[in-house]
Scaffold this motif. Sequence first.
Motif, PDB file in Angstrom:
ATOM      1  N   UNK B  26     -26.049   3.227  -3.049  1.00 15.01           N
ATOM      2  CA  UNK B  26     -26.711   4.517  -3.272  1.00 15.01           C
ATOM      3  C   UNK B  26     -25.661   5.619  -3.306  1.00 15.01           C
ATOM      4  N   UNK B  28     -24.942   8.337  -1.598  1.00 15.63           N
ATOM      5  CA  UNK B  28     -24.184   8.697  -0.394  1.00 15.63           C
ATOM      6  C   UNK B  28     -23.111   7.655  -0.112  1.00 15.63           C
ATOM      7  N   UNK B  32     -19.085   8.097   0.288  1.00 10.82           N
ATOM      8  CA  UNK B  32     -18.374   7.674   1.495  1.00 10.82           C
ATOM      9  C   UNK B  32     -17.250   6.711   1.160  1.00 10.82           C
ATOM     10  N   UNK B  35     -14.322   8.399  -0.354  1.00 10.60           N
ATOM     11  CA  UNK B  35     -13.614   9.183   0.669  1.00 10.60           C
ATOM     12  C   UNK B  35     -12.779   8.277   1.576  1.00 10.60           C
ATOM     13  N   UNK B  46     -22.083  16.388  -3.390  1.00  7.27           N
ATOM     14  CA  UNK B  46     -23.268  15.947  -4.127  1.00  7.27           C
ATOM     15  C   UNK B  46     -23.443  16.724  -5.416  1.00  7.27           C
ATOM     16  N   UNK B  47     -22.912  17.967  -5.441  1.00  2.00           N
ATOM     17  CA  UNK B  47     -23.091  18.814  -6.615  1.00  2.00           C
ATOM     18  C   UNK B  47     -22.453  18.241  -7.864  1.00  2.00           C
ATOM     19  N   UNK B  50     -24.168  13.657  -8.215  1.00  6.57           N
ATOM     20  CA  UNK B  50     -25.433  13.228  -8.812  1.00  6.57           C
ATOM     21  C   UNK B  50     -25.543  13.514 -10.304  1.00  6.57           C
ATOM     22  N   UNK B  51     -25.098  14.698 -10.774  1.00  5.16           N
ATOM     23  CA  UNK B  51     -25.091  14.870 -12.241  1.00  5.16           C
ATOM     24  C   UNK B  51     -24.287  13.777 -12.938  1.00  5.16           C
ATOM     25  N   UNK B  53     -23.758  10.704 -11.855  1.00  3.34           N
ATOM     26  CA  UNK B  53     -24.516   9.451 -11.794  1.00  3.34           C
ATOM     27  C   UNK B  53     -25.601   9.430 -12.877  1.00  3.34           C
ATOM     28  N   UNK B  54     -26.331  10.558 -12.996  1.00  2.00           N
ATOM     29  CA  UNK B  54     -27.423  10.589 -13.970  1.00  2.00           C
ATOM     30  C   UNK B  54     -26.887  10.481 -15.397  1.00  2.00           C
ATOM     31  N   UNK B  55     -25.737  11.122 -15.619  1.00  2.13           N
ATOM     32  CA  UNK B  55     -25.137  11.080 -16.950  1.00  2.13           C
ATOM     33  C   UNK B  55     -24.719   9.643 -17.288  1.00  2.13           C
ATOM     34  N   UNK B  75     -34.132   4.366  -0.957  1.00  2.00           N
ATOM     35  CA  UNK B  75     -32.946   4.996  -1.536  1.00  2.00           C
ATOM     36  C   UNK B  75     -32.759   4.464  -2.947  1.00  2.00           C
ATOM     37  N   UNK B  76     -32.111   5.281  -3.775  1.00  2.00           N
ATOM     38  CA  UNK B  76     -31.883   4.882  -5.160  1.00  2.00           C
ATOM     39  C   UNK B  76     -30.529   4.200  -5.243  1.00  2.00           C
TER      40      UNK B  76
END
Lengths: 682, 109
Positions: B26, B28, B32, B35, B46-47, B50-51, B53-55, B75-76
């Motif tokens: 997922x 997060x 992690x 990192x 996250x900013x 997620x964009x 990931x969706x792209x 969770x996705x």
Amino acid sequence: MILRKLRKVFTRPGSQDSDEELRFHLEKEVEKNIASGMSQAEARRQALIAFGGVAQTRESLREVHRGRFIEALVQDLRYGWRMLRKSPAFTIIAVVTLALGIGANTAIFSLIDAVAFRSLPIPDPQGLVILRWQAHHRPETHEYRSGGDCRSNMDKGTGCSLSLPFFKDVHAQTGAFSHLAAFTGTQLLDLSGSGPARIVRGEFVSGDYFSTLGVHSHVGRLLTEADDIPEAPAVAVLNYEFWQSAFGGSPSVLGKVIRLNGVSYTVIGVTEPAFDALTLANKYDVWVPLASRTSLIPHWSAKDEQMDHWNLVIIGRVKAGVPVAQAQAAASLIFHNETVKGAKPIFKAEHEPAIKLASAAREFANSQTKALQPFYVMMMCVGLVLLIACANVSGLLLARSAARQREIAVRLALGASRIRLVRQLLTESLLLSMMGGTLGLLLAVWGARLLMALVTAGSLNPPGFGPQLDWRVLSFTAGVSILTGVVFGLAPALRGSDIGLTSSLKSGDGGLNGGSRLRSRRFTLGGALVAVQMALAIVVLVTAGLLVRTLTNLRHLNPGFETQNVLLFNVDPRLAGYKGPQIDNLYRDLQEKFSALPGVASATYSWLPLLGGALSTESFHRPGTPPDSKDQVDGDVLPVGPNFFATLRIPLQSGHEFTPADFAAAAVNSGDKPGSAPLPRL
Amino acid sequence: MGNQIELLQGTLDLLILKTLVLEPMHGWGIAQRIQQISQDVLQVGQGSLYPALHRLEQRGWIGSEWSTSDNNRRAKFYSLTRAGRSQLEKELGEWERLSAAIALVLQQS
């Protein structure tokens, strides 16, 4: 507890999926912080700080999806355009078919639009009110006349025609109106004094008619209250269009004397070109003051302007700052007093007569609904035509999608989703329908003009409106185009994208042998389309057949007299000032002169033309019995001249035709009581 | 936190694809993992995560599925598709060539 608060952060309308994903991320972050030894509150605080702006993230996620959508749309459009160009014959046939269907619908709609959504050609049309009476009973008036600008329903106890005294009293006694004007319906007038005599349509209006409407003059001046008193010199205002056609738009018309029904009027002005008429049904060539009614209309007398003669439409504007209800109450009070407590009561108190102020624009538009009925019928017909066009194009698309199966199978195999393919195919059909719609718009403009030219050819009273392209028509066309595209495109698109991959790819010939499941289903949809098409075509065929039959029936209908080679014309000598025996003499004189013309077999005259749509009814009673007795009967009466029956070739059951000698005899219509002998007795 | 580095445009996609080679994860978890492995040098907010990931999902390089993670929470989970695997190889090759080229230029001067 924390979770609930966290949820609050994210519960906003948007993509729920993305929100849940982000929430999960934040929760994990909090857990991590707690695990590293922070207190709950601190863990949450740090997590939120690390997390950053939720709204921005949500927006950029939306951006990702939106960008994808537009990108796909552009891609689909480009691809669709390429596919359409690859088969120009298909494209042309489909576009022309759709253009005819959409064009026909747009044409009829533009005519409906011109009538139904016509705005009054005056400034601030919404501020113009009309005075409607209402009561629980029909009014006991001596005369009730409506000019057709506003609908009255006497039996339901509502209407727009009111009396002159009432108008004068409201005008004088209430301060609630800034403007108040009255006018009365159609009046055919005999115009002479400028070239050959002609019949014009005139309207009697009160002095403040034009100032109430806010209409200005093009040249000269318009009527004022000073013109609308019996002692004032007789003046007239011309309609711009009439001024152009009858006087060539020459300003020298000002001060010119014209004769209306033999009475001299001085032309004082011409209305501005923008103002043609309040309603399309009633266009007037000339306006004259209400006060001159007595001298202008033959047989009009002062009693026709009394309290129980309701023949005026009253319009006005409420003063700024005065509530409509207050103006309404003031007018109602006068109305109640005059109709209940007047010398000749028109209502009883329990009928609760009152005045309602209605929007003049709406009332005028409502009075035109009758004119719309033929258009609604036409709208249904062209709607059917469009459906047939849809079925046709749908069939074409289906045949094409069968041929394109291999291409579609390849795209599926490369990972395109089914929805994506359906969207692609729908984009193509929308592209087709939009092209059809654009072409249809051109056809519609041309077609609607042609239609109006056909309808109004040879009409004395043109409807005074034409098709117009405004935003309503354009959005109608756009809407119909999109709907059409979806209607004819959806089934083939769903069908076309649902194919067995392996069999389609394996077959070498473009997929026509694409498995038995496929074949049977394709023919089912194709069959359904053919059935729909046939059903619609039969409906149209039957409708057309019925219409033609009705027309031929009308042609061959025997009305009881010979319609062949009969010429008809109207003359009203009263308008030229003829009176009493002069009129009879004129008719007799005309008949003799027409009968003597070479080529004329015979000539006659009557009060009304046969099948003219009007009739007059009289009551009969036996000589010696009092009127209103029980054996009194009503009969339709048509006063006719000599040789009437011979001229129209109406056979007589018995007796003989009127000759000039026996004008005292009456002929009884044998149609009412077959077999009974005529009673030439008076 | 001072030793964090802004990611170069486009490198995040490569890192995400690489992270997903081993197992579905997922969002997060991906952050992690990046990192941890970069020893806290690379932090993915996250900013931008997620964009990205969706792209990637829209391009068909990764797939997604909702399933339960620890504590029975939904969770996705993202996983690499076959197209994503070949894309990763392509991008890895490009990255190696790019970094080698940059290294050459930097050593020269």
